[in-house]
Design a protein around this motif. Structure first.
Motif, PDB file in Angstrom:
ATOM      1  N   UNK A 107       0.845  -1.262  -0.580  1.00 15.93           N
ATOM      2  CA  UNK A 107      -0.147  -0.163  -0.011  1.00 15.93           C
ATOM      3  C   UNK A 107       0.685   1.157   0.423  1.00 15.93           C
ATOM      4  N   UNK A 108       1.534   1.219   0.688  1.00 13.04           N
ATOM      5  CA  UNK A 108       2.673   2.318   0.894  1.00 13.04           C
ATOM      6  C   UNK A 108       4.513   2.504  -0.073  1.00 13.04           C
ATOM      7  N   UNK A 109       3.890   1.205  -0.428  1.00 12.10           N
ATOM      8  CA  UNK A 109       5.677   1.550  -1.654  1.00 12.10           C
ATOM      9  C   UNK A 109       5.078   1.334  -2.922  1.00 12.10           C
ATOM     10  N   UNK A 110       3.407   1.363  -3.082  1.00 10.17           N
ATOM     11  CA  UNK A 110       2.927   1.435  -4.833  1.00 10.17           C
ATOM     12  C   UNK A 110       2.694   2.457  -5.132  1.00 10.17           C
ATOM     13  N   UNK A 111       3.244   3.218  -6.496  1.00  8.22           N
ATOM     14  CA  UNK A 111       3.306   4.441  -6.702  1.00  8.22           C
ATOM     15  C   UNK A 111       1.974   4.359  -7.008  1.00  8.22           C
ATOM     16  N   UNK A 112       1.339   5.721  -7.061  1.00  3.16           N
ATOM     17  CA  UNK A 112      -0.044   5.065  -7.222  1.00  3.16           C
ATOM     18  C   UNK A 112      -0.500   6.024  -8.920  1.00  3.16           C
ATOM     19  N   UNK A 113      -1.406   6.004  -9.373  1.00  4.17           N
ATOM     20  CA  UNK A 113      -1.092   6.090 -11.095  1.00  4.17           C
ATOM     21  C   UNK A 113      -0.915   8.174 -11.168  1.00  4.17           C
ATOM     22  N   UNK A 114      -0.407   8.445 -12.263  1.00  2.00           N
ATOM     23  CA  UNK A 114      -0.461   9.693 -12.461  1.00  2.00           C
ATOM     24  C   UNK A 114      -1.440  10.570 -12.629  1.00  2.00           C
ATOM     25  N   UNK A 115      -1.508  11.582 -11.987  1.00  2.00           N
ATOM     26  CA  UNK A 115      -2.247  12.464 -12.089  1.00  2.00           C
ATOM     27  C   UNK A 115      -2.746  12.869 -10.262  1.00  2.00           C
ATOM     28  N   UNK A 116      -2.590  11.233  -9.434  1.00  2.00           N
ATOM     29  CA  UNK A 116      -3.617  10.795  -8.233  1.00  2.00           C
ATOM     30  C   UNK A 116      -2.400  11.801  -6.974  1.00  2.00           C
ATOM     31  N   UNK A 117      -3.300  12.393  -6.203  1.00  2.11           N
ATOM     32  CA  UNK A 117      -2.776  12.386  -5.071  1.00  2.11           C
ATOM     33  C   UNK A 117      -1.838  11.611  -3.915  1.00  2.11           C
ATOM     34  N   UNK A 118      -0.466  11.595  -3.753  1.00  3.16           N
ATOM     35  CA  UNK A 118       0.453   9.903  -2.675  1.00  3.16           C
ATOM     36  C   UNK A 118      -0.342  10.128  -1.564  1.00  3.16           C
ATOM     37  N   UNK A 119      -1.017  10.048  -1.133  1.00  4.58           N
ATOM     38  CA  UNK A 119      -1.355  10.533   0.681  1.00  4.58           C
ATOM     39  C   UNK A 119      -1.110   8.948   0.889  1.00  4.58           C
ATOM     40  N   UNK A 120      -0.404   7.789   0.754  1.00  5.01           N
ATOM     41  CA  UNK A 120      -0.359   6.866   0.877  1.00  5.01           C
ATOM     42  C   UNK A 120       1.191   6.520   1.103  1.00  5.01           C
ATOM     43  N   UNK A 121       1.679   7.848   0.596  1.00  7.74           N
ATOM     44  CA  UNK A 121       3.422   7.142   0.467  1.00  7.74           C
ATOM     45  C   UNK A 121       4.596   6.961   1.890  1.00  7.74           C
ATOM     46  N   UNK A 122       5.136   5.980   1.807  1.00  2.00           N
ATOM     47  CA  UNK A 122       5.755   6.603   3.231  1.00  2.00           C
ATOM     48  C   UNK A 122       7.007   6.684   3.153  1.00  2.00           C
ATOM     49  N   UNK A 123       7.912   7.512   2.031  1.00  2.00           N
ATOM     50  CA  UNK A 123       8.809   8.312   1.822  1.00  2.00           C
ATOM     51  C   UNK A 123       8.625   9.944   1.402  1.00  2.00           C
ATOM     52  N   UNK A 124       9.827  10.019   2.489  1.00  4.04           N
ATOM     53  CA  UNK A 124      10.337  11.887   1.179  1.00  4.04           C
ATOM     54  C   UNK A 124       9.644  12.015   0.114  1.00  4.04           C
ATOM     55  N   UNK A 125       8.728  12.767  -0.607  1.00  2.00           N
ATOM     56  CA  UNK A 125       8.591  13.686  -1.631  1.00  2.00           C
ATOM     57  C   UNK A 125      10.554  13.156  -2.618  1.00  2.00           C
TER      58      UNK A 125
END
Length: 482
Positions: A107-125
């Motif tokens: 859930x935290x490792x998968x990159x969301x599709x383009x244009x999707x805001x990534x509130x599920x990321x586990x690392x720094x932008x």
């Protein structure tokens, strides 16, 4: 435009134009592509490299780039159904069958599709990562004498010393092992401390990756509830007595997902309870370097106040740098250190020396404290931006604790909310969020969401993501819409 987005866009455009060329046909030169698409030569090189990795083009040095031949019919697909029996046959003899499930981690490792805001990321932008400092450190490391040789299996002495100083107390470099990321260190620790079938006490809620490690090792996670002051000591003592467990895994600082910090009056009590039970405490100190600007002084690691070898400490550089900068440390005192060392050697041999050398170069450079200060200020701003946006646009969602460190907020949803429907609806609305269910080893007390503010581009994207989440909530999540 950011280099990474330019590469992705060029890959898509070139992929769409490949049908213009016959199999084996030559594509325009790199110089022609630079002029046509008005991008840098580096962007063209990376885009062509990605297409080559996908098997769509072939690069021939000195000749150019050509469309690849279509793949012919592959060999007949074999029958792998026998593996279902082979992989499950030994489970009949296990007290707790091993279950390898990476869904909570992905859930935290998968990159969301383009244009999707990534509130599920586990690392720094990427904009928050010290990319220049890491690149310079890696370049300098590669030129160090012996940088490409075999390192000591325990890790470079200077790096072990650096981690030991960061832990404090009586911990010495001789009691530190360098490991390949916190996930690897936790895996080694649980394998060393608990036999298959044993119970292991965990905070509730807790990091899904740790639950996955425990279950994959055939361990039985037993939840111990936390509140804003960390794990509840009375319930911890009850759990040790009821289960006979010999391991408790915790995150005393900015716990994932609640953001709780173990209160000063509970620290000694937790160590005493574990010592009386003859048990180890695995301390996952994963975000000490992602403290917010307004946090005030941090408590020391539990390991710094543990003379008796109760604590096995895990610390990492990854969260404060990059998901690919996988350098961490295991620290322990007493005979358990040799068991940890043995398991790590068997599993991974050692952490690549160039990466260890690069870590030394990075943390020893003037850029390192500057980076930490910048991240500290930016995370505070992002936390405040997300908190304000949630209170304005989604006051129905409860935010019981606002952390002063880490990279996310933990929200309780109103009773009756359909958590899976809300998560799916949010993705359709263009924002990826992390469901709360994977953070509980038993039945959750309510529906939750975890929202990360570190993996997005900035304040504007946070505000837009919350607006999209509001749309999804009113369409899918609110009890009135069910």
């Amino acid at each position: 435009m950011h280099e990474r987005s330019s590469v992705g866009e060029l890959v898509e455009r070139l992929r769409g134009e490949l049908d213009r060329y016959s199999a084996g046909g030559k594509l325009p030169s790199s110089r022609a592509l630079v002029e046509r698409y008005r991008v840098s030569p580096v962007t063209v090189s990376r885009a062509l490299g990605q297409l080559a990795a996908e098997g769509l083009v072939v690069t021939r040095p000195g000749a150019g780039v050509f469309r690849a031949q279509p793949r012919g019919a592959g060999p007949a697909v074999g029958d792998t159904s026998w593996q279902e029996v082979a992989l499950s046959a030994d489970a009949t003899a296990e007290l707790v069958p091993r279950a390898v499930d990476a869904s909570g981690v992905l859930v935290s490792l998968a990159a969301p599709p383009p244009g999707v805001v990534e509130f599920n990321g586990g690392y720094l932008h990427p904009s928050l990562q010290p990319e220049r400092a890491m690149a310079a450190a890696l370049s300098r490391a590669g030129r160090r004498p012996g940088a490409w040789g075999r390192p000591p299996v325990e890790g470079l002495p200077e790096l072990r010393e650096w981690f030991a100083r960061g832990i404090g107390g009586a911990i010495t470099a001789a009691e530190v092992l360098i490991t390949a990321g916190g996930q690897s260190a936790l895996t080694t620790a649980l394998r060393a401390l608990a036999p298959p079938g044993a119970p292991v006490l965990v905070e509730s809620p807790t990091y899904p990756g740790m639950l996955a490690i425990a279950r994959a090792a055939g361990l039985r996670p037993v939840p111990v509830p936390v509140d804003p002051d960390g794990v509840k000591p009375a319930l911890l003592a009850d759990a040790f007595r009821a289960t006979g467990a010999r391991v408790f895994v915790c995150q005393p600082l900015f716990q994932n997902p609640t953001g709780a910090v173990l209160a000063a009056e509970r620290r000694g009590e937790v160590l005493r309870i574990a010592r009386d039970a003859g048990a180890f405490v695995v301390e996952d100190d994963f975000v000490r370097r992602l403290v917010h600007e307004d946090s005030g002084p941090l408590p020391r690691p539990l390991a710094a106040d543990d003379p008796d070898g109760v604590v096995v400490h895990v610390g990492s550089l990854t969260k404060a740098t990059s998901p690919s900068f996988r350098v961490s440390a295991l620290a322990a005192r007493g005979p358990v250190l040799e068991r940890l060392r043995t398991i790590q050697v068997v599993d991974t041999f050692f952490v690549p020396r160039p990466l260890q050398e690069a870590a030394l170069e990075l943390v020893g450079s003037p850029a390192w404290p500057r980076h930490l200060r910048a991240v500290s200020a930016e995370l505070r701003n992002r936390r405040d931006t997300m908190t304000a946006a949630l209170r304005l646009d989604l006051p129905e969602l409860s935010l019981p604790h606002i952390p002063s460190g880490g990279y996310h907020l933990w929200l309780r949803l109103p009773d009756g909310t359909d958590e899976p429907a809300l998560v799916a609806g949010a993705l359709r609305a263009g924002v990826a969020v992390t469901p709360g269910r994977p953070y509980f080893s038993a039945e959750p007390p309510a529906a939750h969401l975890r929202l990360s503010f570190a993996a997005v581009a900035g304040a504007g994207e946070i505000a837009e993501g919350v607006r999209r989440l509001r749309t999804a909530y009113h369409e899918n999540g609110s009890t009135g819409g069910l």
